[in-house]
Design a protein around this motif. Structure first.
Motif, PDB file in Angstrom:
ATOM      1  N   ARG A  63     -12.762 -47.249 -65.850  1.00 34.64           N
ATOM      2  CA  ARG A  63     -11.452 -47.598 -65.270  1.00 34.64           C
ATOM      3  C   ARG A  63     -10.317 -47.023 -66.092  1.00 34.64           C
ATOM      4  NH1 ARG A  63     -12.585 -54.032 -63.873  1.00 34.64           N
ATOM      5  NH2 ARG A  63     -14.024 -53.666 -62.098  1.00 34.64           N
ATOM      6  N   ARG A  64     -10.462 -47.100 -67.424  1.00 34.68           N
ATOM      7  CA  ARG A  64      -9.399 -46.544 -68.274  1.00 34.68           C
ATOM      8  C   ARG A  64      -9.287 -45.037 -68.080  1.00 34.68           C
ATOM      9  NH1 ARG A  64      -4.530 -46.726 -69.810  1.00 34.68           N
ATOM     10  NH2 ARG A  64      -4.102 -45.808 -71.868  1.00 34.68           N
ATOM     11  N   LEU A  89      -5.912 -43.014 -66.852  1.00 38.47           N
ATOM     12  CA  LEU A  89      -5.342 -41.858 -67.559  1.00 38.47           C
ATOM     13  C   LEU A  89      -5.289 -40.637 -66.669  1.00 38.47           C
ATOM     14  CD1 LEU A  89      -7.080 -42.233 -71.042  1.00 38.47           C
ATOM     15  CD2 LEU A  89      -4.720 -42.800 -70.446  1.00 38.47           C
ATOM     16  N   PHE A  90      -6.317 -40.454 -65.834  1.00 34.00           N
ATOM     17  CA  PHE A  90      -6.323 -39.304 -64.925  1.00 34.00           C
ATOM     18  C   PHE A  90      -5.191 -39.418 -63.910  1.00 34.00           C
ATOM     19  CE2 PHE A  90      -8.022 -36.828 -61.332  1.00 34.00           C
ATOM     20  CZ  PHE A  90      -8.242 -35.627 -61.977  1.00 34.00           C
ATOM     21  N   ASP A  91      -4.959 -40.639 -63.374  1.00 33.58           N
ATOM     22  CA  ASP A  91      -3.848 -40.831 -62.437  1.00 33.58           C
ATOM     23  C   ASP A  91      -2.508 -40.572 -63.119  1.00 33.58           C
ATOM     24  OD1 ASP A  91      -5.676 -41.474 -60.512  1.00 33.58           O
ATOM     25  OD2 ASP A  91      -5.509 -43.642 -60.825  1.00 33.58           O
ATOM     26  N   GLU A  92      -2.374 -40.996 -64.386  1.00 37.04           N
ATOM     27  CA  GLU A  92      -1.118 -40.733 -65.096  1.00 37.04           C
ATOM     28  C   GLU A  92      -0.872 -39.239 -65.289  1.00 37.04           C
ATOM     29  OE1 GLU A  92      -1.185 -42.863 -68.721  1.00 37.04           O
ATOM     30  OE2 GLU A  92      -1.207 -44.859 -67.790  1.00 37.04           O
ATOM     31  N   LEU A  93      -1.946 -38.516 -65.532  1.00 37.84           N
ATOM     32  CA  LEU A  93      -1.783 -37.071 -65.703  1.00 37.84           C
ATOM     33  C   LEU A  93      -1.396 -36.384 -64.408  1.00 37.84           C
ATOM     34  CD1 LEU A  93      -4.791 -36.234 -68.061  1.00 37.84           C
ATOM     35  CD2 LEU A  93      -2.370 -36.284 -68.657  1.00 37.84           C
TER      36      LEU A  93
END
Length: 312
Positions: A215-216, A220-224
């Motif tokens: 999930r983390r 992080l992938f969505d934030e990027l």
């Protein structure tokens, strides 16, 4: 008696070699060349002045490359002629009349062999130059060095021989040894494995931690991938040295300013109390004066603190 001085003998004059045929005329296979006037036995002195300055052209059909993998290679004989031949001027058993060039220290590329007569026959230890028909330009120095070639024919180059593979030891079955099998993954046998066949295996892995990490990673992938809420400030610049010094001064003087501010606050409170006391005293004096003029009874504080008698 006087000694008669005999004249000193003259030094022997250095005999100059007579002009000889230019080697460029023989190596090029014709043409009109001036006579060479050698001043020494150097290779360059065997050519006329025009060949020494401009070089010479030799047909590519008479040029061969020394095979570096060959068992034997031609070499120049220490004779007086331009061509290397066998005894009596006849061609050598392996190679026809030739001249090895581009063989001295400092030359670029492989050794080359110039043939006196053009031929298409296969010569041991020599390879044809892989270029189109034409002339190859050479310059004269310690040897002849090529300076320009016709277009190369790369398709005619022979394939390079591959190095032999090292022999592999054979097993008793006659087959090469096989690589060792891969190690099995890290499993832990359960407590019931020893008692109940077949053995049951459980992964030594915490699935809860794995889910949290997954999930983390998604967050992080969505934030990027998500665009920033506000565009970055490309005009931002680091603070200047003067601003850095001012900030450091403010940081260092903050305790002193706080102490001064506290002292000023306490002094202001003290002055306010003194002002209120003065106002009260002035009000009492005015009240005493008013009472005396009206013949009223003196106030209580005047009775406690009577005024001094002027007659006394």
């Amino acid at each position: 008696s006087t000694l008669s001085s005999a004249p000193a003998p003259a030094p022997p004059s250095r005999k100059r070699k007579p002009p000889e045929t230019c080697w460029g005329q023989e190596l090029a296979g014709g043409g009109t060349h001036a006579k060479a006037e050698p001043l020494s036995a150097a290779f360059r002195q065997r050519f006329c002045a025009a060949c020494q300055s401009d070089g010479l052209l030799i047909p590519a059909s008479r040029v061969r490359v020394v095979d570096p993998l060959g068992s034997a290679a031609p070499f120049n004989q220490h004779g007086g002629g331009v061509w290397n031949t066998a005894e009596g001027g006849a061609p050598s058993p392996l190679w026809p009349a030739h001249r090895v060039v581009n063989q001295t220290t400092g030359c670029d590329g492989p050794k080359l062999v110039l043939l006196r007569d053009p031929t298409t026959a296969t010569i041991p230890g020599l390879l044809a130059v892989p270029c189109a028909p034409g002339m190859i330009a050479f310059r004269v120095g310690r040897t002849l060095q090529p300076t320009a070639l016709p277009p190369l024919l790369l398709e005619s180059l022979p394939p390079l021989p591959l190095p032999p593979l090292p022999p592999q030891p054979l097993e008793s079955s006659g087959l090469p040894p096989q690589p060792p099998p891969l190690a099995p993954p890290s499993f832990q046998a359960s407590s019931s494995a020893a008692s109940s066949p077949p053995a049951s295996w459980e992964l030594d892995f915490d699935f809860g931690t794995g889910v949290d990490l997954s999930r983390r990673a998604e967050e992080l992938f969505d934030e990027l991938l998500s665009p920033p809420a506000s565009p970055p400030d490309c005009t931002a610049r680091p603070p200047a040295k003067s601003e850095q010094r001012q900030a450091a001064t403010r940081t260092a003087s903050a305790p002193l300013a706080a102490a001064v501010s506290g002292t000023v606050a306490r002094a202001s409170a003290t002055l306010g109390a003194l002002a209120r006391a003065m106002r009260e005293l002035c009000a009492d004096d005015m009240q005493v004066a008013a009472s005396r003029s009206a013949g009223d009874e003196m106030p209580a504080f005047a009775k406690r603190y009577p005024a001094p008698d002027p007659a006394a």
